[in-house]
Design a protein around this motif. Structure first.
Motif, PDB file in Angstrom:
ATOM      1  N   HIS A 188       0.998  -1.266  -0.021  1.00  0.00           N
ATOM      2  CA  HIS A 188       0.160   0.112   0.080  1.00  0.00           C
ATOM      3  C   HIS A 188       0.813   1.272  -0.072  1.00  0.00           C
ATOM      4  N   HIS A 189       0.480   2.342  -0.567  1.00  0.00           N
ATOM      5  CA  HIS A 189       1.211   3.449  -0.421  1.00  0.00           C
ATOM      6  C   HIS A 189       0.415   4.989  -0.259  1.00  0.00           C
ATOM      7  N   CYS A 190       1.010   5.818   0.239  1.00  0.00           N
ATOM      8  CA  CYS A 190       0.090   7.122   0.347  1.00  0.00           C
ATOM      9  C   CYS A 190       0.957   8.469  -0.359  1.00  0.00           C
ATOM     10  N   ARG A 223      -4.283   9.842   1.094  1.00  0.00           N
ATOM     11  CA  ARG A 223      -5.162   8.832   1.152  1.00  0.00           C
ATOM     12  C   ARG A 223      -4.238   7.561   0.994  1.00  0.00           C
ATOM     13  N   HIS A 275      -3.500   3.899  -0.475  1.00  0.00           N
ATOM     14  CA  HIS A 275      -3.981   3.390  -1.808  1.00  0.00           C
ATOM     15  C   HIS A 275      -3.382   1.962  -2.020  1.00  0.00           C
ATOM     16  N   ARG A 276      -3.929   1.102  -2.466  1.00  0.00           N
ATOM     17  CA  ARG A 276      -3.351  -0.355  -2.607  1.00  0.00           C
ATOM     18  C   ARG A 276      -2.405  -0.266  -3.806  1.00  0.00           C
ATOM     19  N   ALA A 298      -1.539  12.923  -9.070  1.00  0.00           N
ATOM     20  CA  ALA A 298      -1.357  11.886  -7.865  1.00  0.00           C
ATOM     21  C   ALA A 298      -0.536  12.400  -6.740  1.00  0.00           C
TER      22      ALA A 298
END
Length: 591
Positions: free
Chosen positions: A477-479, A485, A487-488, A516
């Motif tokens: 996952h990352h933000c 937020r 995100h996968r 993004a």
């Protein structure tokens, strides 16, 4: 009849210049009895910098033509007629119209067609035939609020004085309107209530046909015609309340909102705008609105937040500025397509009641991020990746000893360093390895932790292979940005692509995924155009639209600026260098 209850876009593609010319010709053919060349130019500009998009809508089945992201024309599948959206009607307000009054407009806003008793027939409106395209406006407000096809001719309506006058195909507040900027032309437009005469036209309205007690018979007759089932006990009001609830709500602009991570995108944008106006009283006016946004508004965001105009109900910076102008907080000017912030009312209630926050994502006195000496922006955007154990790996992490966790780590997730620490502790506790450079024997817990679907795990691995195998088997996952937020999947870098055009005689630089990283596409294009003195536009990426979704966008700038753009993103916008992917796709010329 409400046609656009929702607008599900199934496909979206750029329109070729040759097709735009055909569209201009078709518009003149269908509406040549009144439309002028300057009207066609206002709706479908011939400028090469204008972006034309064709969107296929599956519900309802229709084709929508967008100009710079604003829906201008549409065709329903049941007809070949080109109909204007309300945005087009506001660009060309002299489109042939039927006139009504404000009391009747609220019935249309609730989903009714326009009935004969609700139409002015005093000779001030042109004659019309059946099945012609006509807009609808309230007398005293020159901007139409609906469009449709006439259900009868003006002669027939005079003879019968009853029945349906116009079938409404689209109106302000419906799903087609929501595809655009959601801007409103003047204060007379009150969604969920009625359309009223505009303030600047009230005197003219009084001279032509005053709307008062004398219009009560017209209002009553029209109400009975458009809503025959509505009794006098308030059914019509209930319908209007239901409509108001279905429409997207704007933020309450009557008071300032304190900074909070729980703020909605609309509230966050308003807070940052007021913060920028408060902390930058010295900004010379007029100023390019996009420049003010990037240099003052974006740095004014509270720590741990990401500002994204697209996530707000305004969708575009221009829509927000127009809303502020209607509140008389600011005055704006349109100078050859560039919006300028011209004046600020420092005595406005919004500014007087606003309490500026002491902290912001960047120093409020700094117009833009500067280099800190090592080629990285001082306010570099933080990109974090987290690893989440799968079900088969839970045993490994449950047996892990207590360790000092990173405070901001999401629940149940780990950094790559923490995963390596857990693996090392397990190996040492179970006596599975002889040293950092040795081979590790895998017990059942480790075998399950490195198992991939359909594969058989090995009995031994080196330290490096073991750590890599465990992390590869975990969910990533990352933000992006502080408080961004989650995100996968892995974070994807900003892509900078240089390509040939016209057989290699010209080049373009395409920049993708900047949104993004919390960067507004349109504002970035304006800034890049000024920086590199080259034309820059925002366009959809062909083939990027998922089923039922909208296409991703990119910034396209004329010329080859691979390294310069990389440096610009890192120094001025804080995008980390490792998260910029530069690709030169130009064909190498043979000397």
């Amino acid at each position: 009849m409400v046609v656009w209850k929702r607008a599900e876009v199934s496909a979206s593609n750029p329109v070729r210049s040759s097709d735009v010319r055909k569209l201009r010709q078709e518009l003149q053919t269908q509406h040549g009895d009144w439309i002028r060349d300057e009207d066609v130019e206002a709706l479908l500009p011939a400028s090469k910098s204008t972006n034309f998009t064709l969107a296929k809508v599956s519900s309802p089945k229709a084709t929508v033509y967008l100009v710079d992201g604003e829906p201008i024309l549409f065709q329903l599948s049941k007809s070949d007629a080109l109909l204007p959206t309300v945005y087009a009607l506001w660009r060309v307000p002299h489109w042939p119209c039927l006139e009504t009054i404000g009391e009747v407009s609220k019935f249309l806003l609730s989903g009714a067609d326009l009935m004969g008793p609700g139409v002015f027939r005093d000779g001030s409106v042109d004659e019309w035939e059946e099945h012609q395209v006509r807009a609808v406006r309230v007398r005293g407000n020159r901007y139409p609020f609906a469009v449709g096809h006439t259900a009868c001719s003006s002669r027939s309506l005079r003879s019968t004085e009853k029945g349906k006058a116009l079938v409404v195909e689209h109106l302000v507040g419906d799903a087609l309107w929501e595809l655009g900027s959601r801007a409103l032309p003047n204060d007379g437009f009150r969604l969920g209530e009625a359309i009223l005469p505009a303030e600047e036209e009230e005197e003219q309205e009084e001279e032509r046909a005053p709307v008062g007690d004398g219009d009560a018979p017209m209002v009553a007759a029209a109400a009975a015609a458009v809503a025959p089932d509505a009794a006098a006990d308030g059914d019509g009001d209930e319908a209007m309340e239901a409509l108001a609830e279905s429409l997207p709500s704007k933020i309450d602009l009557t008071e300032a909102t304190p900074p909070s991570s729980d703020m909605s995108p609309d509230e966050l944008l308003l807070h940052c705008f007021l913060q920028a106006l408060t902390t930058h009283p010295e900004v010379p006016l007029p100023i390019d609105a996009s420049k003010f946004y990037m240099e003052c508004v974006v740095p004014a965001r509270p720590p741990g937040t990401t500002l994204d105009v697209k996530a707000t109900s305004y969708k575009k910076l221009g829509g927000f500025l127009k809303a502020m102008a209607k509140r008389k907080l600011i005055k704006i000017k349109d100078q050859r397509g560039v919006i300028l912030l011209a004046e600020v009312d420092r005595s406005h209630e919004l500014l007087r009641s606003f309490q500026p926050s002491r902290q912001s994502a960047a120093n409020a006195t700094t117009a833009a991020a500067r280099d800190n000496g090592n080629g990285t922006a001082a306010n570099a955007i933080r990109v974090q990746e987290w690893l989440k154990p799968r079900a088969a790996q839970q045993a490994l992490f449950q047996q892990a000893p207590d360790m000092e966790r990173i405070a901001e780590a999401p629940a149940g997730m780990y950094t790559a360093e923490e995963v390596a620490h857990v693996v090392e502790q397990h190996v040492r506790q179970q006596g599975l390895g002889g040293g950092q450079s040795g081979v590790v024997r895998l017990d059942e817990v480790l075998r399950e932790s490195v198992r991939r679907s359909g594969g058989t795990p090995p009995d031994e691995l080196s330290w490096a292979e073991l750590k890599r195998a465990v992390t590869d088997a975990m969910e990533v996952h990352h933000c992006i940005g502080e408080g961004g937020r989650l995100h996968r999947g892995r974070a994807e870098p900003v892509r900078i692509i240089v390509e040939d055009r016209q057989g290699g005689r010209k080049h373009v630089t395409r920049i993708q995924r900047v949104s993004a990283y919390g960067i507004d596409d349109q504002a970035f294009a304006t800034d890049a155009q000024r920086k590199f003195a080259a034309a820059a536009t925002v366009a959809e990426i062909p083939g990027s639209a998922k089923k039922g979704g909208t296409a991703a966008t990119e910034v396209v700038i004329q010329g080859a600026f691979a390294e310069e753009m990389h440096e610009f993103l890192c120094r001025e916008y804080g995008v980390p260098r490792k998260w910029c992917d530069v690709s030169d796709k130009r064909k190498k010329r043979v000397k």
